[in-house]
Design a protein around this motif. Sequence first.
Motif, PDB file in Angstrom:
ATOM      1  N   THR A  99       5.647 -76.669  45.677  1.00  0.00           N
ATOM      2  CA  THR A  99       6.995 -76.041  46.238  1.00  0.00           C
ATOM      3  C   THR A  99       7.186 -74.570  46.109  1.00  0.00           C
ATOM      4  OG1 THR A  99       8.083 -77.140  44.548  1.00  0.00           O
ATOM      5  CG2 THR A  99       8.201 -78.342  46.348  1.00  0.00           C
ATOM      6  N   LYS A 100       6.736 -74.264  44.897  1.00  0.00           N
ATOM      7  CA  LYS A 100       7.033 -72.890  44.373  1.00  0.00           C
ATOM      8  C   LYS A 100       6.189 -71.865  45.245  1.00  0.00           C
ATOM      9  CE  LYS A 100       8.661 -73.146  39.617  1.00  0.00           C
ATOM     10  NZ  LYS A 100       8.357 -72.663  38.376  1.00  0.00           N
ATOM     11  N   GLU A 101       5.248 -72.618  45.994  1.00  0.00           N
ATOM     12  CA  GLU A 101       4.150 -71.777  46.843  1.00  0.00           C
ATOM     13  C   GLU A 101       4.961 -71.065  47.889  1.00  0.00           C
ATOM     14  OE1 GLU A 101       0.864 -73.481  49.533  1.00  0.00           O
ATOM     15  OE2 GLU A 101       0.224 -73.698  47.632  1.00  0.00           O
ATOM     16  N   GLY A 102       5.962 -71.797  48.470  1.00  0.00           N
ATOM     17  CA  GLY A 102       6.837 -71.303  49.471  1.00  0.00           C
ATOM     18  C   GLY A 102       6.640 -72.009  50.951  1.00  0.00           C
ATOM     19  N   GLY A 103       7.632 -72.179  51.632  1.00  0.00           N
ATOM     20  CA  GLY A 103       7.354 -72.870  52.739  1.00  0.00           C
ATOM     21  C   GLY A 103       7.297 -74.336  52.768  1.00  0.00           C
ATOM     22  N   LEU A 104       7.246 -74.887  51.660  1.00  0.00           N
ATOM     23  CA  LEU A 104       7.031 -76.413  51.393  1.00  0.00           C
ATOM     24  C   LEU A 104       8.106 -76.929  50.839  1.00  0.00           C
ATOM     25  CD1 LEU A 104       3.324 -76.652  50.364  1.00  0.00           C
ATOM     26  CD2 LEU A 104       4.280 -77.221  52.498  1.00  0.00           C
ATOM     27  N   THR A 105       8.755 -78.160  51.384  1.00  0.00           N
ATOM     28  CA  THR A 105       9.696 -78.882  50.693  1.00  0.00           C
ATOM     29  C   THR A 105       9.402 -80.341  50.523  1.00  0.00           C
ATOM     30  OG1 THR A 105      12.018 -79.249  51.008  1.00  0.00           O
ATOM     31  CG2 THR A 105      10.920 -79.284  53.160  1.00  0.00           C
ATOM     32  N   LEU A 106      10.047 -81.077  49.828  1.00  0.00           N
ATOM     33  CA  LEU A 106       9.815 -82.479  49.562  1.00  0.00           C
ATOM     34  C   LEU A 106      11.370 -83.373  50.417  1.00  0.00           C
ATOM     35  CD1 LEU A 106       9.366 -82.527  45.739  1.00  0.00           C
ATOM     36  CD2 LEU A 106       7.792 -83.089  47.520  1.00  0.00           C
ATOM     37  N   VAL A 107      10.644 -83.989  51.238  1.00  0.00           N
ATOM     38  CA  VAL A 107      11.412 -84.763  52.155  1.00  0.00           C
ATOM     39  C   VAL A 107      11.053 -86.527  51.994  1.00  0.00           C
ATOM     40  CG1 VAL A 107      12.080 -85.317  54.640  1.00  0.00           C
ATOM     41  CG2 VAL A 107      11.338 -83.039  53.875  1.00  0.00           C
ATOM     42  N   LEU A 124       5.525 -84.131  51.363  1.00  0.00           N
ATOM     43  CA  LEU A 124       5.293 -82.505  51.150  1.00  0.00           C
ATOM     44  C   LEU A 124       5.137 -82.001  52.651  1.00  0.00           C
ATOM     45  CD1 LEU A 124       5.343 -80.663  48.727  1.00  0.00           C
ATOM     46  CD2 LEU A 124       2.918 -80.770  48.743  1.00  0.00           C
ATOM     47  N   ALA A 125       6.214 -81.315  52.969  1.00  0.00           N
ATOM     48  CA  ALA A 125       6.377 -80.982  54.308  1.00  0.00           C
ATOM     49  C   ALA A 125       6.526 -79.550  54.637  1.00  0.00           C
ATOM     50  CB  ALA A 125       7.694 -81.870  54.953  1.00  0.00           C
TER      51      ALA A 125
END
Length: 155
Positions: A99-107, A124-125
């Motif tokens: 998630t810190k990588e950028g562009g990814l979120t937890l849904v 991981l979306a």
Amino acid sequence: MPRETGRKVIAQNKRARHDYHIDDTFEAGLVLQGTEVKSLRLGRASLADGYATVKDGEVWLINIHIPEYTMGTWTNHAARRTRKLLLHRKEIDKLTAKTKEGGLTLVPLSLYFKDGKAKVELGLARGKKDWDKRQTLAEKQAKREMARELRHRNR
């Protein structure tokens, strides 16, 4: 009374699969209050606006709606409270890095009972662009038309 076995789905987030590319999925346990469990056993929950975040080495589920238990008293829970998720340390570390990588979120993708315990499936979306959504919809429609033609020919 025999123990529950199997998987009983309570709620699914179909919108998430439409709005996001799901890269990886994780199964997590939920820390719930008593009236929340009773409300879930009645099959009442909504994942529509929910998401998860990693804060201080713990994963939290935010904005999930579990309505108040109708037979509950003053001990009833808040419908949209923040709930803690139970994951292994390695999984939490992996989620933190991704998630810190950028562009990814937890849904949250689905909420269910597995062998009597409440679980949530997290995805991981990565967000889809509008043209991605249109392309996915066109592919789905083409598959549906092909299946319809095959059924019509086989008659």
